[in-house]
Design an enzyme around this catalytic site. Structure first.
Site, short mmCIF file in Angstrom:
data_model
loop_
_atom_site.label_atom_id
_atom_site.label_comp_id
_atom_site.label_asym_id
_atom_site.label_seq_id
_atom_site.Cartn_x
_atom_site.Cartn_y
_atom_site.Cartn_z
N CYS A 364 0.79 -1.23 0.00
CA CYS A 364 0.00 0.00 0.00
C CYS A 364 0.83 1.28 0.00
O CYS A 364 0.46 2.24 -0.72
CB CYS A 364 -1.02 -0.01 1.14
N ARG A 393 7.49 -11.03 5.22
CA ARG A 393 7.19 -10.77 6.63
C ARG A 393 7.92 -11.80 7.48
O ARG A 393 7.86 -13.00 7.21
CB ARG A 393 5.68 -10.83 6.89
N GLN A 411 0.72 -11.08 -2.70
CA GLN A 411 -0.64 -10.62 -2.45
C GLN A 411 -1.32 -10.19 -3.75
O GLN A 411 -0.68 -9.58 -4.61
CB GLN A 411 -0.64 -9.44 -1.49
N ASP A 413 -3.23 -7.63 -4.45
CA ASP A 413 -3.48 -6.43 -3.67
C ASP A 413 -4.11 -5.34 -4.52
O ASP A 413 -3.59 -5.01 -5.59
CB ASP A 413 -2.16 -5.92 -3.10
N HIS A 415 -5.87 -1.30 -4.26
CA HIS A 415 -6.18 -0.11 -3.47
C HIS A 415 -7.02 0.81 -4.32
O HIS A 415 -6.65 1.12 -5.46
CB HIS A 415 -4.89 0.56 -3.00
N LYS A 496 -13.48 -2.79 8.84
CA LYS A 496 -13.14 -3.84 7.87
C LYS A 496 -14.28 -4.84 7.74
O LYS A 496 -14.94 -5.19 8.73
CB LYS A 496 -11.86 -4.56 8.31
N HIS A 542 -8.53 -0.59 1.06
CA HIS A 542 -7.63 -1.73 0.84
C HIS A 542 -8.49 -2.94 0.51
O HIS A 542 -9.52 -3.18 1.16
CB HIS A 542 -6.83 -2.05 2.10
#
Length: 669
Positions: A364, A393, A411, A413, A415, A496, A542
């Site tokens: 992000c 991670r 991911q 991912d 946005h 969320k 997100h």
């Protein structure tokens, strides 16, 4: 006489007057009730009621009832261990999902033979009908009575949450305003047989424990810290009936059969080479095919939905994560920095200081830089950026678990940057998009979870939080799915929605997440030009659909038990010639299927036909095309399916059409 409100097992309330000294067990005589909830707090059935209280029964087959049953079984285990290993020192023994554990300090690890002997001793304790008796003690009394138990003495110091590092398992031992010890009273002699420091509650007697099994033992750090001594942990499970235990053990067997790590090896899909490191997977050719197909279909759907594809590097200067706040909030989950770019003179003198670079744990912040690379107009919004972005991670070694908890993963991912007025429509379409796409991959049993604001840890105004939360709630309710609240469970930067999916054997996996963020647009100073010419802050959403490619791969692998639908299968068809003389014919059929985009192999090995069929079945190939003399003469094949059924004399054109139809419709066969 005390007057109490009594709820029965059917949920009906009744106000009663009861004699002084009446216990919860005398109120609830049904053997299915193991504890009572008194004004919302769980109590032993030996609890003496007083006026004005509201009582609810807790059945042994309820979530709370099973937790109490399992914690009581953990006490029986600890008693058995100290009878068989008198030198054993007690750690903690909480209930956990589907079972319990207890930690012990012993001279050597437990063996499978020890577990079998402990089960036998536990059965003897259970049959003796020992009564669980709660006793309130002072701290001095507890220390004197448990002077021989060093780990219990440490827990006494945590009474009332006095230590900041006390976790829920610790609190299970000492929580509340008072210390309590539970005595196990022998059913025949009335003498104390054993005792343990514990908050409780417990079942009335050991005879209430109908079915249990010790599962395994393992090493565990005391209170979960590597700085503390290593203890030996015994895991077990306990259930309200033998049938329930039997069903659970059958479930575990099926889960083991579906374990993605096992299937990954058996089907030659991926591996975790020691030379690379823990939690870092390599995908083999067959696994690579499945992954490519997963990603390819996802790309197509995202393009149709108006997403724009971006790409960002795997590492960055530390300054980026200072701006985003990850170095304040997430540093422990990041790999250590690399010092780079330092410059030195000929004499070794430092001319330019180096900088810290980090492997990225999140995409992000980089997407924010893309948004901020130039001025943005309201006409460009909503701007939907999407990336298959690999992140790193540093998960602790104890939590790394195959592809579902890895240290390096990709991911899917996205946005979305939009105006406040666009937020409701975006959230609604986002949720529909992710659910429809998950259904295309074969998951269709969902419920939704809404995580709301932590009343203490949050950024942004109350009004904005309320607007975003209610917008998420409305979008969730329009899906006509069960909606479960997670009060206070949101991250500090916004509420969320998470999609919880149940797999083929009923396990729940958290899949897609949709999260509103008030924090990063502020920290990065993101702006767009509004219709009136003013500079406005965008809303940032997100959205991770799979979570990660690796984890979703593992979920699908276990959901299908390796038998992927034909569109995802690494090998969709195997051609099996009855003799070597039929190889050329099937090679021609294979060429026709390959032109249509079908992944086919012809088994030209020296194995007999039946062995070739078994090999294809072990590899879970959806289709086998078998050819012999009659098939060659007729321009046909024998069509064998993964379930063992077979159609003979199918014209090649029809076989090709059937395979193509199933692949294109993405259905399971």
């Amino acid at each position: 006489m005390p007057q109490i409100t009594v709820r029965d097992l059917s949920g009906n309330d009744e106000v009663r007057e009861v004699p002084e000294g009446t216990t919860a067990g005398e109120v609830y005589t049904d053997r299915a009730v193991v504890v009572a909830r008194v004004d919302g707090e769980l109590k032993d059935l030996s609890y003496i009621v007083s006026g004005g209280e509201a009582l609810e029964p807790v059945a042994v087959d309820s979530e709370d009832g099973r937790a109490v049953l399992r914690h009581s079984t953990a006490h029986v285990l600890a008693q058995a261990v100290q009878q068989m290993f008198p030198e054993a020192k007690l750690g903690i023994g909480p209930p956990i999902r589907d079972g319990f554990y207890y930690d012990f300090d012993v001279a050597r690890p437990f063996t499978p033979e020890d577990l079998a002997a402990l089960e036998k001793r536990m059965q003897e304790i259970i049959k003796s009908g020992q009564r669980f008796h709660r006793r309130v003690v002072t701290e001095d009394e507890a220390r004197a009575e448990l002077a021989h138990e060093p780990f219990k003495l440490e827990l006494i110091g945590l009474k009332g949450g006095s230590a900041a590092d006390a976790d829920m398992s610790d609190v299970m031992e000492v929580g509340g305003a008072e210390l309590t010890i539970y005595d196990n009273i022998d059913g025949k002699t009335g003498q104390r047989a054993w005792c343990d420091l514990c908050r409780g509650p417990h079942v009335p007697t050991t005879r209430v424990i109908p079915a249990f099994k010790l599962m395994r033992s393992a090493a565990a750090y005391w209170r979960g810290s590597e700085k503390n001594p290593t203890l030996q942990r015994i895991y077990g499970t306990a259930w309200e009936s033998r049938d329930a235990l039997k069903a659970h053990l059958a479930f575990l067997e099926e889960a083991e059969r579906r374990d993605h790590r096992r299937l990954g090896t058996e089907l030659d899909l991926f591996s975790f080479p020691d030379e690379i490191g823990s939690g870092l997977a390599v995908f083999h050719p067959k696994g690579g095919v499945i992954r490519r197909e997963m990603e390819h279909y996802s790309r197509l759907r995202h393009e149709e939905a108006g997403y724009e594809f971006v790409n960002t590097p795997h590492l960055t200067k530390g300054q980026l994560y200072e701006i985003s706040g990850h170095l304040d909030w997430y540093a422990e989950g990041m790999y250590p920095p690399m010092e780079l770019d330092a410059e030195y003179g000929p004499d070794g003198e430092l001319k330019k200081a180096g900088q810290k670079y980090y492997m990225k744990p999140m995409n992000c912040p980089m997407h924010n830089l893309i948004f901020d690379a130039r001025g943005r107009s309201y006409r460009e919004l909503p701007l939907r950026l999407f990336e298959f972005g690999t992140v790193y991670r540093y998960e602790k070694s104890g939590v790394v678990h195959g592809l579902t908890r890895a240290r390096g993963f990709t991911q899917d991912d996205a946005h979305i940057y939009c105006t406040p007025e666009q937020m409701a429509g975006e959230l609604d379409s986002l949720l529909t998009f992710v659910l429809d796409l998950l259904r295309d991959y074969g998951l269709d049993d969902f419920y939704l979870e809404l995580s709301t604001k932590d009343p203490v840890k949050f950024v942004g105004t109350e009004d904005v939080w309320e607007q975003a939360t209610e917008t998420l709630r409305a979008a969730a309710e329009r899906q006509n799915l069960e909606l479960v609240l997670d009060p206070g469970g949101a991250a500090f930067y916004g509420p969320k929605i998470s999609v919880q999916a149940r797999d083929a054997i009923g396990r729940t996996w958290q899949m897609s997440t949709i999260q509103v963020d008030f924090n990063l647009p502020e920290r990065f100073g993101l702006e767009y030009t509004a219709a009136d010419g003013s500079r406005q802050r965008p809303v940032m959403i997100h959205r991770a659909l799979f979570g990660s490619i690796e984890r979703f791969f593992a979920v699908l692998l276990e959901h299908y038990a390796g038998a992927f639908p034909a569109w995802l299968a690494p090998v969709q068809v195997v051609g099996i010639p009855i003799t070597d003389g039929h190889v050329d014919y099937l090679t021609g059929v294979a060429a026709e299927l390959r032109k249509a985009g079908i992944r086919i192999e012809v088994d030209t090995s020296d194995d007999r036909m039946q062995k070739k069929i078994r090999n294809a079945q072990k590899q879970k190939v959806p289709y086998m095309l078998i050819a012999g003399d009659e098939d060659v003469a007729a321009g046909a094949v024998s069509f064998r399916y993964r379930d063992g059924s077979q159609k003979n004399g199918v014209p090649v054109a029809d076989a090709v059409a059937e395979i193509l139809d199933v692949v294109q419709r993405r259905v399971q066969v």
